[in-house]
Design an enzyme around this catalytic site. Structure first.
Site: not given
Ligand code: ADP
Ligand code: MG
Length: 289
Positions: A36, A39, A41-43, A169
């Site tokens: 994906g 941002g 939501g993967k992590s 990742e």
């Molecule tokens: N600790 C956090 N606090 C607030 N928002 C977060 C936090 N971590 C991620 N986000 C938000 O949640 C969404 C998904 O992020 P993330 O899961 O990191 O995506 P990905 O790993 O796919 O790049 C994004 O909009 C990000 O800005």
């Molecule tokens: Mg990530």
């Protein structure tokens, strides 16, 4: 075994859900990849399955997440140690800072689990060897290259022999050789019955290694199928994921009638070579005038 049902999650500071109403299952001996855009939501999903979200982050969650039949909402993080292993996106965050050598760093988790010393020794050497870290076993974790730190982060989880392994990742800083070591290690894990959830952006290896691919787009699961089904889907780019070169080449060829109609678009080099070989040998191929 991972089972997620109707799960949504919003960070404490979030204005919209990071995950909305997602559902999927990953069984033992299965390697499920998650792709994906940035941002998507993967992590966050990696955190959910390993229990750090929402236990450590706070925020509001709905729905159910079960790992090996246990509901994570009712399971303290300490109850998951040794059962679910999370390899984080940035390996630097994972190094304990409490140990002076690579070997000790890999031993760290086992010490916390109370594994007897003989068994620790027996487990650590094969992991060092499999991940190509035997030559740096006595160095400080901080002296390693980014790629080696990434391998160390993976090793320190592998050594605990979790039944569910989540990797965010894990190959971002690895060269081709390091990447191959990681995928080899994941293949061995699968054979041993481990459930693997792998977030990865390098599609080539993933297309060959994954049993299933999930696509996350703005917090929702928009596709869930085999690599052939999902990675050759024409909406892939819309979902923020770059298609494989093999698929793009075959799609262009197909538009000119140069791809065998009964063959699905390829997601591996072998499948591409087979399809193009077939058209090349065909007497009335479309590029003749
Ligand atoms: N600790 C956090 N606090 C607030 N928002 C977060 C936090 N971590 C991620 N986000 C938000 O949640 C969404 C998904 O992020 P993330 O899961 O990191 O995506 P990905 O790993 O796919 O790049 C994004 O909009 C990000 O800005
Ligand atoms: Mg990530």
């Amino acid at each position: 075994m991972i089972e997620v049902k109707g799960f949504s999650f919003t960070y404490p500071t979030g204005s919209r859900p990071a995950l909305c109403d997602i559902g999927f299952e990953v069984g033992p001996r299965e390697l499920c990849a998650v792709v994906g855009g940035s941002g998507a939501g993967k992590s966050t999903l990696a955190g959910v399955v390993s229990g750090t979200v929402p236990h450590l982050t706070g925020g509001t969650a709905q729905g159910a997440v079960q790992v090996n039949g246990r509901d994570l909402a009712d399971t303290p993080l300490s109850g998951l140690v040794g059962e679910v292993g999370l390899v984080m996106q940035n390996p630097f965050n994972q190094i304990s800072g409490a140990r002076f050598s690579v070997r000790e760093e890999i031993a760290f988790g086992l010490e916390n689990l109370g594994v007897p010393r003989d068994e620790m020794v027996a487990r650590i050497d094969p992991v060092l060897h499999d991940l190509g870290l035997a030559g740096v076993a006595d160095r400080s974790p901080y002296e390693l290259s980014g790629g080696q730190q990434q391998l160390l982060a993976i090793g320190s989880i592998l050594v605990m022999r979790p039944t569910v392994m989540v990797l965010d990742e894990p190959t971002s800083q690895l060269d081709a050789a390091g990447n191959a070591l990681v995928f080899e290690a994941l293949g061995t894990l699968k054979e041993k019955g481990v459930t693997v959830l792998l977030i990865e952006h390098r599609m080539e290896r993933l297309a060959r290694a994954a049993d299933r691919v999930l696509v996350l787009d703005r917090g929702s699961i928009v596709a869930n199928g085999t690599p052939e089904e999902v990675l050759a889907d024409e909406r892939l780019e819309q979902w923020g994921v770059a298609p494989l070169r093999y698929t793009m080449a075959a799609r262009r060829a197909a538009a000119r009638g140069l791809w065998p109609a009964r063959r699905p678009l390829p997601v591996t080099l072998d499948a591409a070579a087979a399809g193009f070989g077939e058209t090349a040998g065909h007497p009335d191929r479309g590029d003749r005038r």
